[in-house]
Design an enzyme around this catalytic site. Structure first.
Site, PDB file in Angstrom:
ATOM      1  N   ASP A  62       4.905   0.096  -3.660  1.00  0.00           N
ATOM      2  CA  ASP A  62       4.603  -0.698  -4.847  1.00  0.00           C
ATOM      3  C   ASP A  62       5.729  -0.520  -5.868  1.00  0.00           C
ATOM      4  O   ASP A  62       5.978   0.577  -6.354  1.00  0.00           O
ATOM      5  CB  ASP A  62       3.266  -0.258  -5.445  1.00  0.00           C
ATOM      6  CG  ASP A  62       2.711  -1.253  -6.451  1.00  0.00           C
ATOM      7  OD1 ASP A  62       3.510  -1.913  -7.134  1.00  0.00           O
ATOM      8  OD2 ASP A  62       1.486  -1.368  -6.549  1.00  0.00           O
ATOM      9  N   SER A 106       0.819  -7.126  -8.491  1.00  0.00           N
ATOM     10  CA  SER A 106       0.532  -6.543  -7.178  1.00  0.00           C
ATOM     11  C   SER A 106      -0.599  -7.266  -6.454  1.00  0.00           C
ATOM     12  O   SER A 106      -0.625  -7.307  -5.223  1.00  0.00           O
ATOM     13  CB  SER A 106       0.185  -5.055  -7.324  1.00  0.00           C
ATOM     14  OG  SER A 106       1.309  -4.331  -7.754  1.00  0.00           O
ATOM     15  N   THR A 159      -3.370  -3.636  -4.565  1.00  0.00           N
ATOM     16  CA  THR A 159      -2.868  -3.797  -3.197  1.00  0.00           C
ATOM     17  C   THR A 159      -3.958  -3.618  -2.155  1.00  0.00           C
ATOM     18  O   THR A 159      -4.119  -4.482  -1.282  1.00  0.00           O
ATOM     19  CB  THR A 159      -1.685  -2.849  -2.948  1.00  0.00           C
ATOM     20  OG1 THR A 159      -0.634  -3.158  -3.875  1.00  0.00           O
ATOM     21  CG2 THR A 159      -1.151  -2.997  -1.526  1.00  0.00           C
ATOM     22  N   GLU A 266       0.060   2.107   1.539  1.00  0.00           N
ATOM     23  CA  GLU A 266       0.704   1.875   0.244  1.00  0.00           C
ATOM     24  C   GLU A 266       1.077   3.190  -0.427  1.00  0.00           C
ATOM     25  O   GLU A 266       0.237   4.070  -0.591  1.00  0.00           O
ATOM     26  CB  GLU A 266      -0.215   1.096  -0.709  1.00  0.00           C
ATOM     27  CG  GLU A 266       0.489   0.789  -2.029  1.00  0.00           C
ATOM     28  CD  GLU A 266      -0.441   0.426  -3.184  1.00  0.00           C
ATOM     29  OE1 GLU A 266       0.024  -0.261  -4.110  1.00  0.00           O
ATOM     30  OE2 GLU A 266      -1.621   0.844  -3.175  1.00  0.00           O
ATOM     31  N   ASP A 271       5.642   2.364  -8.508  1.00  0.00           N
ATOM     32  CA  ASP A 271       5.499   1.408  -9.608  1.00  0.00           C
ATOM     33  C   ASP A 271       5.145   2.110 -10.912  1.00  0.00           C
ATOM     34  O   ASP A 271       5.740   1.835 -11.966  1.00  0.00           O
ATOM     35  CB  ASP A 271       4.415   0.391  -9.232  1.00  0.00           C
ATOM     36  CG  ASP A 271       4.142  -0.616 -10.336  1.00  0.00           C
ATOM     37  OD1 ASP A 271       5.060  -1.370 -10.684  1.00  0.00           O
ATOM     38  OD2 ASP A 271       3.008  -0.645 -10.850  1.00  0.00           O
ATOM     39  N   ASP A 313       5.921  -5.009  -2.674  1.00  0.00           N
ATOM     40  CA  ASP A 313       5.264  -6.199  -3.211  1.00  0.00           C
ATOM     41  C   ASP A 313       6.085  -6.835  -4.322  1.00  0.00           C
ATOM     42  O   ASP A 313       5.984  -8.035  -4.581  1.00  0.00           O
ATOM     43  CB  ASP A 313       3.857  -5.857  -3.709  1.00  0.00           C
ATOM     44  CG  ASP A 313       3.832  -4.674  -4.672  1.00  0.00           C
ATOM     45  OD1 ASP A 313       4.881  -4.028  -4.877  1.00  0.00           O
ATOM     46  OD2 ASP A 313       2.749  -4.380  -5.208  1.00  0.00           O
TER      47      ASP A 313
END
Length: 374
Positions: A62, A106, A159, A266, A271, A313
């Site tokens: 992410d 996301s 996600t 993930e 992020d 993403d």
């Protein structure tokens, strides 16, 4: 007769001891950097056009743009350490735009990869008209495969929900989205945010899941349906699993199905560390993703009908490689939020050649997976 019985006991004990010894020989070993030691290094991908993909592992970082990887490679590794991301057999780039903005969130980003449809900002699992979309996990189930979703972020985050739920807005109807997720018939679900799931423990168990909430109970589970959810306030190393450990457990569980599996992984904290400008911690999360990738690659090298894809993403923060020591000034997006910079995709294993020097849309990730399942 007693002598015969005694001999039988001795022989049985020897067999047990040999068996135990054999199991110890198969114990996972780790290198000096905390990675699983690489196995089957003579593995060669089967790029035959008629090759069959039995298992698909999609790893999503992410917020992990190309410079998140490059900064980690230059500044976040120990001497002699090499990222498995940079060992990709094939690689290319992915356009991450959502339907109504150049910059995705996301939820829409995950939905594009999960369903093959670009949708509106903050939407999960729905097309622009509000119709529910079938996900790659639904399609895998129809093909007789097992499925899983694991994350280092909350399990009801954007996600995971993009692959397991449906809503016009990722922030609305949280409880209903959790119920939808639980009823999506995904075999393995792992992530943080136990407080949001504990009230559904009876429902979870009625759906056939074993409910676990720490590393030990997760690893000891023998169930083929497993939901492991951990406390967001307690990332204690002795109780909480790493992404690599969750990946190993998920693969061990899902690979019992002879028809194969699809697993979504993930690393959700890259992020968040970009959002806060914490480059050192961002680099640590890229390494955590890379350690999970090693687990997937070790499985792939022993199961040559496996495709492993690693991508993102979206990119977060407009990260550049500046002068001197990495710091918050290397993020050029004023709010350190998402950007529309294309993200890298790394591919390994059976049918991975399709990603060679590719320049694709995020929806094409779904299309490639779909074409190898149908």
């Amino acid at each position: 007769m007693k002598r015969i019985k005694g001999l039988l006991v001795i022989i049985l004990s020897i067999f047990i001891a040999v068996g135990c010894g054999a199991k110890k020989d198969k114990e996972i070993k780790y290198d000096e950097f905390g990675y699983q030691e690489e196995i089957n290094l003579d593995y060669i991908s089967n790029q035959d056009e008629n090759a069959k993909v039995k298992n698909i592992i999609l790893i999503i970082g992410d917020g992990m743009g190309e410079n998140q990887v490059e900064v980690t490679k230059k500044f976040g590794l120990k001497e002699g350490q090499v990222l498995d991301l940079t060992k990709a057999e094939y690689r290319g780039y992915v356009d991450t735009n959502c339907l109504n903005y150049y910059v995705t969130d996301s939820a829409a980003g995950a939905t594009a990869m999960a369903t093959g449809h670009r949708t509106s900002y903050e939407t999960v699992g729905l097309d622009p008209e509000g119709n529910e979309l079938k996900t790659i996990l639904d399609i895998a189930k129809e093909a007789g495969k097992s499925t899983g979703v694991i994350t280092t972020d909350v399990l009801n985050g954007a996600t995971p929900l993009g692959f397991t739920s449906h809503s016009t807005n990722r922030y609305l109807n949280g409880k209903e989205m959790i119920k939808t997720q639980l009823n999506a018939n995904v075999d393995v679900l792992m992530g943080w945010g136990e407080a949001s799931y504990f009230e559904y423990k009876n429902l979870i168990e009625s759906l056939g899941y074993e409910y676990t909430n720490d590393r030990e109970t997760m690893n000891n589970s023998k169930s083929e349906k497993l939901l492991s959810v951990f406390s967001s306030n307690s990332r204690l190393e002795d109780k909480m699993p790493s992404l690599a450990e969750m990946t190993q457990k998920a693969i061990d569980t899902l690979s019992k199905n002879e028809e194969g599996f699809v697993l979504i992984i993930e690393e959700g904290l890259i992020d968040k560390k970009c959002d806060s400008g914490e480059i050192d911690l961002m680099m640590e999360r890229v390494v955590e993703l890379d350690k999970a990738l090693r687990v997937a690659l070790n499985f792939m090298r022993s199961n040559n009908e496996t495709l492993v894809i690693a991508t993102a993403d979206h990119e977060t923060g407009g990260l550049i490689i500046g002068e001197g020591t990495p710091d918050i000034s290397w993020y050029t997006e004023p709010t350190r939020y998402h950007t529309n910079v294309k993200v890298p995709v790394y591919a390994y294993g059976t049918k991975s050649k399709i990603f060679d020097k590719c320049d694709i849309l995020n929806t094409d990730i779904f299309n490639i997976m779909y074409n190898n399942i149908k």
